[in-house]
Write an enzyme that holds these catalytic residues in place. Structure first.
Site, PDB file in Angstrom:
ATOM      1  N   HIS A  74      30.873 -17.637  24.469  1.00  0.00           N
ATOM      2  CA  HIS A  74      30.308 -18.109  25.735  1.00  0.00           C
ATOM      3  C   HIS A  74      30.058 -16.901  26.628  1.00  0.00           C
ATOM      4  CE1 HIS A  74      31.408 -22.349  24.851  1.00  0.00           C
ATOM      5  NE2 HIS A  74      32.380 -21.764  24.169  1.00  0.00           N
ATOM      6  N   ASP A 122      28.087 -27.682  22.434  1.00  0.00           N
ATOM      7  CA  ASP A 122      29.468 -27.209  22.505  1.00  0.00           C
ATOM      8  C   ASP A 122      30.085 -27.424  23.874  1.00  0.00           C
ATOM      9  OD1 ASP A 122      31.722 -25.849  21.207  1.00  0.00           O
ATOM     10  OD2 ASP A 122      31.423 -24.422  22.822  1.00  0.00           O
ATOM     11  N   HIS A 149      31.244 -29.198  18.257  1.00  0.00           N
ATOM     12  CA  HIS A 149      32.548 -29.374  18.895  1.00  0.00           C
ATOM     13  C   HIS A 149      32.990 -30.797  18.584  1.00  0.00           C
ATOM     14  CE1 HIS A 149      35.469 -29.107  22.355  1.00  0.00           C
ATOM     15  NE2 HIS A 149      35.297 -30.419  22.306  1.00  0.00           N
ATOM     16  N   ASN A 163      40.510 -25.729  24.572  1.00  0.00           N
ATOM     17  CA  ASN A 163      40.085 -26.973  23.924  1.00  0.00           C
ATOM     18  C   ASN A 163      39.278 -26.659  22.674  1.00  0.00           C
ATOM     19  OD1 ASN A 163      39.683 -29.693  23.472  1.00  0.00           O
ATOM     20  ND2 ASN A 163      37.997 -29.888  24.920  1.00  0.00           N
ATOM     21  N   ASP A 168      35.349 -18.085  19.874  1.00  0.00           N
ATOM     22  CA  ASP A 168      35.254 -19.049  20.977  1.00  0.00           C
ATOM     23  C   ASP A 168      35.596 -18.345  22.287  1.00  0.00           C
ATOM     24  OD1 ASP A 168      34.824 -21.332  22.431  1.00  0.00           O
ATOM     25  OD2 ASP A 168      36.652 -22.351  21.788  1.00  0.00           O
ATOM     26  N   HIS A 226      36.921 -16.863  32.020  1.00  0.00           N
ATOM     27  CA  HIS A 226      36.970 -17.595  33.292  1.00  0.00           C
ATOM     28  C   HIS A 226      37.418 -16.666  34.408  1.00  0.00           C
ATOM     29  CE1 HIS A 226      36.147 -21.639  31.875  1.00  0.00           C
ATOM     30  NE2 HIS A 226      37.004 -21.479  30.896  1.00  0.00           N
ATOM     31  N   PHE A 274      39.596 -24.983  30.634  1.00  0.00           N
ATOM     32  CA  PHE A 274      39.923 -24.704  29.240  1.00  0.00           C
ATOM     33  C   PHE A 274      39.291 -23.375  28.829  1.00  0.00           C
ATOM     34  CE2 PHE A 274      40.086 -29.410  29.248  1.00  0.00           C
ATOM     35  CZ  PHE A 274      41.298 -29.633  28.591  1.00  0.00           C
ATOM     36  N   GLY A 275      39.997 -22.559  28.069  1.00  0.00           N
ATOM     37  CA  GLY A 275      39.343 -21.399  27.481  1.00  0.00           C
ATOM     38  C   GLY A 275      40.181 -20.135  27.474  1.00  0.00           C
TER      39      GLY A 275
END
EC number: 3.5.2.3
Length: 426
Positions: free
Chosen positions: A62, A152, A179, A278, A305, A309, A323-324
């Site tokens: 991401h 996703d 996902h 997640n 993944d 953040h 999440f992440g």
């Protein structure tokens, strides 16, 4: 211009080569792997004590750009990637706007080309706005540069929408990468359902939320005879489903992440929001099952993944935290520490799962040291131990559960088209 990397231990999974050799680069392209003698050499790089491998390929990351540049930009993401040894990254479409239109694809490609330190491949959405209702114009998006399609962050809950998407994707020879989560089961869960969640008084996400949708989608893919790729598999039950699916069909592939193969839900004790992801970090039994999938040769790729953040998104209650996990800069060291050093896989197999194997899933011409290919190369000190310091991350996302953990395996240099785009600080 000829550059030769000398004295390194070369691992080139695409042609089953492993051993001491020189790597010759001419004008950004690999000339040969072998003994380089009797030719003019402009530059030599000493790789004594290092592993020389293809640059890593990440098919699930991401970059947050456009729309969320306070979390990451295309440039900061690319710089974090090459620090982690990645020379090709596929960026997921849950941006703002989502990657469901040609203009967003062109924006990402243009910004990535301006930075010019690794390849960035956009992944388009399966449905418009990731709403799960109306399919995107996959043909136009592929022509614009999308290499796969995914919603996703959101599952495709409507089975008929997914069935149609699989048929269209097959016609275009591009994979869907999914996902897998039943939103009706996971609901507002924030961590793995189990003892730790109970002790903390948190709503859990059960394993069946993932495995049930994987089972459904495998059956749909079988009915359409299409290739389906499953993202970030995390549970024992999912591995069981996929083991059977692979016996029935050779057209199912799946990835696992460094965090799901190394950490358990024990990390969320003390309400550690940096361990909220997640699918969630699962139980020791689930991690053992993921390791077993490697031993059985079931796993097709390791993907980060990478989900950066900002601090405000994590420095809050665990119920409200995003999440992440920010994953580029620790990925290889985690794989080396928890898989290679423990004997689950060989170093050569681990490198294959981070280079040529994911590249083949998405039909990417990268991840090799083949003659004539772009000189995308990583130099690795597989024995170097280091302690993770999130404050030294290049990524804007400092959100890592590995902070203060000791890992083994360090990226020394990363080459992209023959250029050194990352070199460790000594």
């Amino acid at each position: 211009m000829r550059t030769v990397i000398r004295n390194g231990y070369v691992i080139a999974p695409s042609n089953d080569f492993e051993g001491f050799a020189d790597v010759s680069i001419v004008d950004g392209v690999i000339e040969m792997v072998g003994d380089v003698e009797g030719v003019s050499i402009d530059e030599e790089i000493d790789a004594t004590g290092l592993v020389v491998a293809p640059g890593f390929v990440d098919i699930h990351a991401h970059l947050r750009d456009p729309g969320f540049t306070y979390k990451e930009t295309i440039e900061t993401g690319m710089r974090a990637a090459v620090k982690g040894g990645f020379t090709a990254i596929c960026c997921m479409p849950n941006t703002n706007p989502t990657i469901d239109n040609i203009q967003t694809v062109e924006y990402i490609k243009s910004k990535a080309a301006n930075v010019g330190i690794c390849d960035v491949y956009p992944i388009g959405t399966i449905t418009k706005g990731e709403k799960g209702e109306e399919l995107t114009d996959m043909m136009s998006l592929k022509e614009a540069g999308c290499v796969a399609f995914s919603d996703d962050g959101r599952p495709v809950m409507n089975a008929e929408v997914l069935r149609k998407a699989l048929i269209y994707a097959e016609d275009l020879n591009v994979p869907l990468t999914l996902h897998e989560e039943d939103l009706n089961i996971s609901g507002d869960g924030v961590v793995n359902e189990g003892k730790i969640a109970f002790e903390l008084g948190l709503k859990g996400i059960p394993n069946v939320s993932e495995s049930s949708i994987i089972a459904r989608d495998v059956e749909i893919a079988k009915s359409t005879n299409t290739h389906l790729h499953i993202c970030h598999v995390s549970t024992k039950e999912s591995i069981d489903v996929l083991k059977k699916a692979k016996m029935d069909s050779g057209r199912i592939t799946f990835e696992v992440t460094p965090h799901h193969l190394s950490l358990t839900d024990e990390e969320i004790k003390d309400y550690n929001t940096f361990a909220k992801v997640n699918p969630p970090l699962r139980s020791k039994e689930d991690v053992k099952a993921v390791h077993g999938a490697f031993s059985l040769g079931l796993v097709d790729a390791i993907a980060t993944d990478h989900a950066p953040h900002d601090e405000d998104s994590k420095r809050c209650t665990i119920q409200n935290a995003a999440f992440g996990i920010s994953g580029f800069e620790t990925a290889f060291a985690v794989v080396n520490t928890y898989l290679v050093e423990t004997g689950v896989v060989s170093l050569a197999d681990a490198i294959a799962l981070m280079t040529v194997k994911p590249a083949r899933i998405f039909h990417l011409d990268t991840g090799t040291l083949n003659e004539g290919s772009s000189a995308n190369i990583v130099l690795i000190d597989k024995n170097r131990e280091w302690v993770v310091d999130r404050n030294k991350f290049v990524s804007k996302g400092k959100n890592t559960p590995y902070h203060d953990k000791k890992l083994k395996g360090a990226i020394v240099k990363t080459f992209y088209k023959g250029m050194i785009v990352y070199s460790e600080e000594v």
